[in-house]
Scaffold this active site. Structure first.
Site, mmCIF file in Angstrom:
data_model
loop_
_atom_site.group_PDB
_atom_site.id
_atom_site.type_symbol
_atom_site.label_atom_id
_atom_site.label_comp_id
_atom_site.label_asym_id
_atom_site.label_seq_id
_atom_site.Cartn_x
_atom_site.Cartn_y
_atom_site.Cartn_z
ATOM 1 N N CYS A 179 -80.879 24.431 -17.095
ATOM 2 C CA CYS A 179 -79.418 24.553 -17.201
ATOM 3 C C CYS A 179 -78.749 23.542 -16.250
ATOM 4 O O CYS A 179 -78.946 23.624 -15.031
ATOM 5 C CB CYS A 179 -78.993 25.986 -16.870
ATOM 6 S SG CYS A 179 -80.015 27.238 -17.695
ATOM 7 N N CYS B 13 -76.903 24.466 -12.935
ATOM 8 C CA CYS B 13 -77.448 25.498 -12.051
ATOM 9 C C CYS B 13 -78.220 24.960 -10.849
ATOM 10 O O CYS B 13 -79.208 24.227 -11.008
ATOM 11 C CB CYS B 13 -78.339 26.445 -12.856
ATOM 12 S SG CYS B 13 -78.852 27.845 -11.833
ATOM 13 N N CYS C 102 -74.375 43.798 -8.797
ATOM 14 C CA CYS C 102 -75.036 42.951 -9.801
ATOM 15 C C CYS C 102 -76.174 42.171 -9.157
ATOM 16 O O CYS C 102 -75.947 41.439 -8.196
ATOM 17 C CB CYS C 102 -74.043 41.948 -10.385
ATOM 18 S SG CYS C 102 -72.565 42.694 -11.022
ATOM 19 N N CYS D 156 -75.840 46.382 -12.440
ATOM 20 C CA CYS D 156 -75.889 45.293 -13.416
ATOM 21 C C CYS D 156 -77.036 44.382 -13.024
ATOM 22 O O CYS D 156 -77.307 44.220 -11.829
ATOM 23 C CB CYS D 156 -74.571 44.517 -13.388
ATOM 24 S SG CYS D 156 -74.577 43.075 -14.480
ATOM 25 N N CYS E 212 -72.564 42.378 -20.622
ATOM 26 C CA CYS E 212 -71.715 41.485 -19.837
ATOM 27 C C CYS E 212 -72.068 40.082 -20.291
ATOM 28 O O CYS E 212 -73.209 39.628 -20.102
ATOM 29 C CB CYS E 212 -72.009 41.677 -18.345
ATOM 30 S SG CYS E 212 -71.198 40.461 -17.290
ATOM 31 N N ARG F 261 -63.562 38.848 -16.458
ATOM 32 C CA ARG F 261 -63.772 38.590 -15.026
ATOM 33 C C ARG F 261 -63.432 37.152 -14.642
ATOM 34 O O ARG F 261 -63.950 36.198 -15.224
ATOM 35 C CB ARG F 261 -65.227 38.890 -14.631
ATOM 36 C CG ARG F 261 -65.444 38.686 -13.116
ATOM 37 C CD ARG F 261 -66.804 39.171 -12.639
ATOM 38 N NE ARG F 261 -67.025 40.535 -13.011
ATOM 39 C CZ ARG F 261 -68.064 40.955 -13.720
ATOM 40 N NH1 ARG F 261 -68.979 40.105 -14.110
ATOM 41 N NH2 ARG F 261 -68.176 42.219 -14.045
HETATM 42 N N1 SAM Z 1 -81.529 33.268 -14.748
HETATM 43 C C1 SAM Z 1 -80.741 34.174 -15.448
HETATM 44 C C2 SAM Z 1 -80.108 33.556 -16.680
HETATM 45 O O1 SAM Z 1 -79.616 32.440 -16.599
HETATM 46 O O2 SAM Z 1 -80.152 34.167 -17.735
HETATM 47 C C3 SAM Z 1 -79.687 34.853 -14.594
HETATM 48 C C4 SAM Z 1 -79.007 34.123 -13.471
HETATM 49 S S1 SAM Z 1 -77.881 32.827 -13.913
HETATM 50 C C5 SAM Z 1 -77.599 32.053 -12.375
HETATM 51 C C6 SAM Z 1 -76.404 33.660 -14.377
HETATM 52 C C7 SAM Z 1 -75.234 32.820 -14.825
HETATM 53 O O3 SAM Z 1 -74.601 32.209 -13.713
HETATM 54 C C8 SAM Z 1 -75.496 31.674 -15.762
HETATM 55 O O4 SAM Z 1 -75.661 32.076 -17.074
HETATM 56 C C9 SAM Z 1 -74.233 30.846 -15.609
HETATM 57 O O5 SAM Z 1 -73.279 31.228 -16.582
HETATM 58 C C10 SAM Z 1 -73.742 31.200 -14.200
HETATM 59 N N2 SAM Z 1 -73.817 30.019 -13.312
HETATM 60 C C11 SAM Z 1 -74.944 29.463 -12.812
HETATM 61 N N3 SAM Z 1 -74.656 28.376 -12.070
HETATM 62 C C12 SAM Z 1 -73.307 28.237 -12.103
HETATM 63 C C13 SAM Z 1 -72.409 27.297 -11.536
HETATM 64 N N4 SAM Z 1 -72.842 26.269 -10.811
HETATM 65 N N5 SAM Z 1 -71.094 27.450 -11.757
HETATM 66 C C14 SAM Z 1 -70.640 28.500 -12.513
HETATM 67 N N6 SAM Z 1 -71.450 29.408 -13.077
HETATM 68 C C15 SAM Z 1 -72.771 29.286 -12.888
HETATM 69 FE FE1 SF4 Z 2 -80.610 28.690 -16.026
HETATM 70 FE FE2 SF4 Z 2 -80.146 28.958 -13.428
HETATM 71 FE FE3 SF4 Z 2 -80.491 31.176 -14.913
HETATM 72 FE FE4 SF4 Z 2 -82.531 29.552 -14.380
HETATM 73 S S1 SF4 Z 2 -81.345 30.718 -12.899
HETATM 74 S S2 SF4 Z 2 -82.008 30.389 -16.380
HETATM 75 S S3 SF4 Z 2 -81.605 27.522 -14.373
HETATM 76 S S4 SF4 Z 2 -78.821 29.692 -15.097
#
Ligand code: SAM
Ligand code: SF4
Ligand code: DTB
Length: 368
Positions: A74, A77, A114, A145, A205, A277
């Site tokens: 992603c 991320c 969460c 959550c 969510c 949110r």
């Molecule tokens: N790894 C799991 C997943 O992605 O399904 C759960 C954790 S992930 C960090 C949860 C969400 O955080 C992501 O789907 C994304 O929408 C949001 N997120 C992650 N990095 C972000 C960023 N830099 N700015 C805004 N939202 C972010």
């Molecule tokens: Fe994607 Fe970050 Fe969630 Fe991993 S932790 S699945 S890189 S949003």
């Protein structure tokens, strides 16, 4: 100003199904985005006030229970193992540490806790540990959550049976822009996880991230996808991208805050009874933008000085903002919630029993 946010009765109207639609066309949604700002906010306010106490805001606190080294790519991320962001990776936290953090969040005034893990999906041995986390956090009287990546039907059922109230899994962006942001899992994978969560009887969510270089049409298409989910997600996090150095999106152009507020207003109109949110990105946002987002129908925030790995406004700053705007934390409607949850679990359980029965009948038939 007090040390914690104290929930007071909010006189919340019972959400009704009247006017709830799942068939918004892209043209209709784009027409909402194109309204004069004042007209759009007026319409969003009308919808908001028909379903909620306009001054009540649901308050959740986040904790990263497993940080970094994620196999997914992603582009937004900081936790993806594909990029170098200087993040210290951590193993799954101990259950006691999680409970300690949950208690602190509750004392500070959060009603939901969460827990997020940087996984593609949970492994078997991890699932048994997170199920115990759910039981222990729930025993404190908090809503729970989790966001653990993709879950199959069996994993979702087990989380529901452990008592998990909400599962967070975002669609993130439009189907058209998605391939620019993530290549290691598909949009269909995400929809399948959301269907598994719903089938298991948990609350959904799901939302997305704005400011990733997407076009206005992508923001409309993301909201269209969310509104197509039936029922709508109970919680819709709208994140403003937090640009983390080392991620591929670190230098993407800023999204105009007014465009962000428009998206909140459109989400409110499309999903009238959902909590919308005002999610990541508040630390970089001024108070006026946040106030406009609440006026546009946002009625939930993350509270506490950390999101998962990045910063969030200090709790003292948020309490001051709530005081300034005359907002109060939404009180958890325990009885209503528990009744609904029990009913959903019973339906899910009955469905599973009937599926099991069909499966065993099919098996028997082949043996004859
Ligand atoms: N790894 C799991 C997943 O992605 O399904 C759960 C954790 S992930 C960090 C949860 C969400 O955080 C992501 O789907 C994304 O929408 C949001 N997120 C992650 N990095 C972000 C960023 N830099 N700015 C805004 N939202 C972010
Ligand atoms: Fe994607 Fe970050 Fe969630 Fe991993 S932790 S699945 S890189 S949003
Ligand atoms: C969601 O939509 N936003 C939260 C929560 N769901 C899990 C996460 C935001 C993460 C922001 C970047 C970070 O702190 O790592």
């Amino acid at each position: 100003m007090s040390d914690a946010l104290h929930a007071i009765p909010n006189g919340q109207a019972t959400p009704t199904q009247a006017g709830i639609r799942h068939d918004w066309s892209l043209a209709e949604i784009e027409a909402l985005f194109a309204l004069p700002f004042n007209d759009l906010l007026f319409r969003a306010q009308q919808v908001h006030r028909a379903h909620f106490d306009a001054n009540a805001v649901q308050v959740s606190t986040l904790l990263s229970i497993k940080t970094g080294a994620c196999p997914e790519d992603c582009k937004y991320c900081p936790q993806s193992g594909h990029y170098t962001t200087g993040l210290d990776k951590e193993k799954l936290l101990e259950i006691e540490k999680v409970v300690e953090q949950a208690r602190a969040a509750q004392e500070a005034g959060a009603s939901r806790f969460c827990m997020g893990a940087a996984w593609r999906s949970p492994r078997e041995k991890d699932l048994t540990v997170v199920m115990e986390m759910v039981r222990r956090v729930k025993a404190l009287g908090l809503e729970t959550c989790m966001t653990l990546g993709m879950v199959d039907a069996n994993q979702a059922s087990r989380l529901a049976e452990a008592g998990l109230d909400y599962y967070n899994h975002n669609l993130d962006t439009s189907p058209e822009y998605y391939g620019e942001i993530i290549t290691t899992r598909t949009y269909a994978d995400r929809l399948a996880t959301l269907a598994n969560v719903r089938e298991a009887g948990m609350k959904v969510c799901s939302g997305g991230i704005l400011g990733m270089g997407e076009a206005p049409r992508d923001r409309a298409a993301l909201l269209q996808q969310l509104a197509r989910l039936e029922p709508h997600p109970e919680s819709v996090p709208i994140n403003m991208l937090v640009k983390v150095p080392g991620t591929p999106l670190e230098n993407v152009e800023d999204l105009d805050p007014i465009e962000f507020v428009r998206a909140i207003a459109v989400a409110r109109i499309l999903m009238p009874a959902s909590h919308v949110r005002l999610s990541a990105g508040r630390e970089q946002m001024d108070e006026s933008t946040q106030a406009l987002a609440f006026l546009a129908g946002a009625n939930s925030i993350f509270y506490g000085d950390k999101l998962l790995t990045t910063g969030n406004p200090q709790a003292t700053r948020d309490r001051a903002l709530f005081d300034k705007l005359g907002l109060h934390p939404e009180r958890r409607d325990t009885c209503h919630d528990d009744d609904q949850r029990q009913a959903a679990l019973e339906v899910a359980l009955a469905r599973r029993t009937s599926q099991d029965r069909h499966a065993s009948l099919a098996y028997d038939a082949t043996r004859v």
